[in-house]
Design a protein around this motif. Structure first.
Motif, PDB file in Angstrom:
ATOM      1  N   LEU A 170     -34.941  -5.334  30.836  1.00  0.00           N
ATOM      2  CA  LEU A 170     -35.701  -6.371  31.517  1.00  0.00           C
ATOM      3  C   LEU A 170     -37.116  -5.868  31.806  1.00  0.00           C
ATOM      4  O   LEU A 170     -37.315  -5.050  32.709  1.00  0.00           O
ATOM      5  CB  LEU A 170     -35.013  -6.768  32.826  1.00  0.00           C
ATOM      6  CG  LEU A 170     -35.776  -7.721  33.749  1.00  0.00           C
ATOM      7  CD1 LEU A 170     -36.099  -9.036  33.051  1.00  0.00           C
ATOM      8  CD2 LEU A 170     -34.988  -7.970  35.033  1.00  0.00           C
ATOM      9  N   PRO A 171     -38.116  -6.308  31.044  1.00  0.00           N
ATOM     10  CA  PRO A 171     -39.495  -5.937  31.368  1.00  0.00           C
ATOM     11  C   PRO A 171     -39.953  -6.702  32.617  1.00  0.00           C
ATOM     12  O   PRO A 171     -39.759  -7.914  32.713  1.00  0.00           O
ATOM     13  CB  PRO A 171     -40.292  -6.384  30.134  1.00  0.00           C
ATOM     14  CG  PRO A 171     -39.276  -6.685  29.069  1.00  0.00           C
ATOM     15  CD  PRO A 171     -38.042  -7.104  29.810  1.00  0.00           C
ATOM     16  N   ILE A 172     -40.534  -5.983  33.566  1.00  0.00           N
ATOM     17  CA  ILE A 172     -41.075  -6.610  34.768  1.00  0.00           C
ATOM     18  C   ILE A 172     -42.565  -6.310  34.830  1.00  0.00           C
ATOM     19  O   ILE A 172     -43.005  -5.209  34.512  1.00  0.00           O
ATOM     20  CB  ILE A 172     -40.342  -6.153  36.040  1.00  0.00           C
ATOM     21  CG1 ILE A 172     -40.444  -4.636  36.241  1.00  0.00           C
ATOM     22  CG2 ILE A 172     -38.875  -6.568  35.982  1.00  0.00           C
ATOM     23  CD1 ILE A 172     -39.845  -4.146  37.560  1.00  0.00           C
ATOM     24  N   ALA A 173     -43.339  -7.302  35.240  1.00  0.00           N
ATOM     25  CA  ALA A 173     -44.785  -7.131  35.148  1.00  0.00           C
ATOM     26  C   ALA A 173     -45.493  -7.902  36.260  1.00  0.00           C
ATOM     27  O   ALA A 173     -45.028  -7.928  37.404  1.00  0.00           O
ATOM     28  CB  ALA A 173     -45.264  -7.574  33.762  1.00  0.00           C
TER      29      ALA A 173
ATOM     30  N   VAL B   5     -32.000  -1.518  32.439  1.00  0.00           N
ATOM     31  CA  VAL B   5     -33.295  -0.852  32.585  1.00  0.00           C
ATOM     32  C   VAL B   5     -34.346  -1.891  32.961  1.00  0.00           C
ATOM     33  O   VAL B   5     -34.533  -2.875  32.232  1.00  0.00           O
ATOM     34  CB  VAL B   5     -33.724  -0.134  31.288  1.00  0.00           C
ATOM     35  CG1 VAL B   5     -35.143   0.421  31.428  1.00  0.00           C
ATOM     36  CG2 VAL B   5     -32.755   0.991  30.952  1.00  0.00           C
ATOM     37  N   LEU B   6     -35.005  -1.674  34.089  1.00  0.00           N
ATOM     38  CA  LEU B   6     -36.193  -2.447  34.435  1.00  0.00           C
ATOM     39  C   LEU B   6     -37.392  -1.675  33.905  1.00  0.00           C
ATOM     40  O   LEU B   6     -37.752  -0.624  34.446  1.00  0.00           O
ATOM     41  CB  LEU B   6     -36.313  -2.616  35.962  1.00  0.00           C
ATOM     42  CG  LEU B   6     -35.095  -3.179  36.704  1.00  0.00           C
ATOM     43  CD1 LEU B   6     -35.412  -3.304  38.193  1.00  0.00           C
ATOM     44  CD2 LEU B   6     -34.679  -4.523  36.134  1.00  0.00           C
ATOM     45  N   LEU B   7     -37.989  -2.155  32.823  1.00  0.00           N
ATOM     46  CA  LEU B   7     -39.166  -1.495  32.241  1.00  0.00           C
ATOM     47  C   LEU B   7     -40.397  -2.097  32.897  1.00  0.00           C
ATOM     48  O   LEU B   7     -40.747  -3.251  32.656  1.00  0.00           O
ATOM     49  CB  LEU B   7     -39.210  -1.686  30.726  1.00  0.00           C
ATOM     50  CG  LEU B   7     -40.366  -0.977  30.011  1.00  0.00           C
ATOM     51  CD1 LEU B   7     -40.289   0.535  30.212  1.00  0.00           C
ATOM     52  CD2 LEU B   7     -40.367  -1.325  28.524  1.00  0.00           C
ATOM     53  N   ASN B   8     -41.055  -1.321  33.724  1.00  0.00           N
ATOM     54  CA  ASN B   8     -42.087  -1.828  34.623  1.00  0.00           C
ATOM     55  C   ASN B   8     -43.497  -1.632  34.062  1.00  0.00           C
ATOM     56  O   ASN B   8     -43.847  -0.552  33.607  1.00  0.00           O
ATOM     57  CB  ASN B   8     -41.956  -1.120  35.981  1.00  0.00           C
ATOM     58  CG  ASN B   8     -42.902  -1.658  37.025  1.00  0.00           C
ATOM     59  OD1 ASN B   8     -43.507  -2.720  36.865  1.00  0.00           O
ATOM     60  ND2 ASN B   8     -43.041  -0.929  38.107  1.00  0.00           N
ATOM     61  N   GLY B   9     -44.292  -2.696  34.138  1.00  0.00           N
ATOM     62  CA  GLY B   9     -45.668  -2.628  33.678  1.00  0.00           C
ATOM     63  C   GLY B   9     -46.696  -2.824  34.773  1.00  0.00           C
ATOM     64  O   GLY B   9     -47.876  -3.026  34.485  1.00  0.00           O
TER      65      GLY B   9
END
Length: 276
Positions: free
Chosen positions: A39-42, A123-127
């Motif tokens: 899950l990309p979070i931005a 996985v929270l892939l944070n930007g």
């Protein structure tokens, strides 16, 4: 391209193997136990006078898509969460933000849904830097609700944190590290969409603090935490040296960061679900 199979279900020929939104409910139920939910979070927030407000979302999405393409049988890529905890940017027009306590609940609810669907690795892939603390709190709350030996693995990481060693070792960037609307982010946006960047307006300014304990740019490690908004620190909304950005630097950064993210996901897919 031939139809791809997940379990016994066929996907249409235009679909990736593991794009979450393109799969049906039964397909997701079948793949969940052995697949990473990525899950990309931005954020959608001001990025100075030269970058679009969608910058954080665009950059982390590109990296996540590269990871999914490299690991199509191990990663289920969710749509990027385009809003984050960005109240420290509200002094500039265009910023959208969720209060930190609300954002914690949003992330927690999303992870609960994934766990309820059968995913055991998230996985929270944070930007976006402002998401770090709320994401950590959300992970903590999930962990408290799953205390047993077979608890799921839930983790969060910024893409620049995952690639910290590689970024520190590179020699092509002129700035010490990534900040905000800086040489790094501006270069990556040039490498992604040159038509979205107004280089003639690229200018990073900050108010000098003259402290050996606190550096807002993190060029030297701060020894204290300070409550400041971006309106306190800069009148352009940008930090660092965005005027030094180039398209080639951006392409090199993507090629440096994405493999490290992929390497982590490869390892994460092998973490044993039994903790003992």
């Amino acid at each position: 391209m031939k139809d791809c199979k997940i379990g016994q279900a066929k996907l249409p020929p235009y679909a990736h193997l593991m794009i979450y939104g393109e799969l049906t409910s039964p397909e997701l139920g079948r793949i969940a136990p052995k697949t990473i939910a990525l899950l990309p979070i931005a954020a959608t927030e001001q990025h100075g006078n030269h970058l679009p407000v969608i910058t954080d979302t665009a950059l982390v999405t590109e990296i996540a898509q590269r990871a999914e393409a490299a690991l199509p049988k191990k990663v289920a890529l969710l749509p990027t969460l385009w809003i984050g905890n960005s109240h420290h940017h509200l002094g500039f027009p265009g910023t959208m933000s969720i209060q930190s306590e609300t954002y914690v609940r949003v992330l927690k609810d999303m992870m609960d849904c994934l766990l309820g669907s059968g995913f055991r690795r998230i996985v929270l892939l944070n930007g976006h830097g402002g998401n770090v603390i709320p994401a950590s709190e959300a992970l903590y709350r999930v962990a408290l609700e799953h205390p047993g030996n077979n608890a799921p693995w839930v983790t969060s990481a910024t893409y620049w944190g995952l690639a910290r060693r590689e970024l520190a070792a590179q020699k092509f960037m002129e700035s010490p590290n990534l900040t905000h609307a800086c040489e790094f982010e501006t270069s990556m946006m040039l490498g992604l969409r040159t038509d979205w960047v107004r280089m003639s307006k690229a200018e990073g300014r900050r108010v000098e603090r003259h402290s050996k304990f606190y550096d807002p740019l993190s060029y030297t490690p701060s020894r204290v935490s300070v409550g400041e908004t971006f309106a306190h620190m800069t009148d352009t909304g940008a930090m660092g040296s965005p005027e030094k950005a180039t398209t080639e630097k951006g392409r090199q950064l993507f090629d440096l960061i994405a493999p490290t993210v992929i390497e982590f996901l490869e390892e994460f897919s092998q973490w044993k679900l039994s903790r003992r």
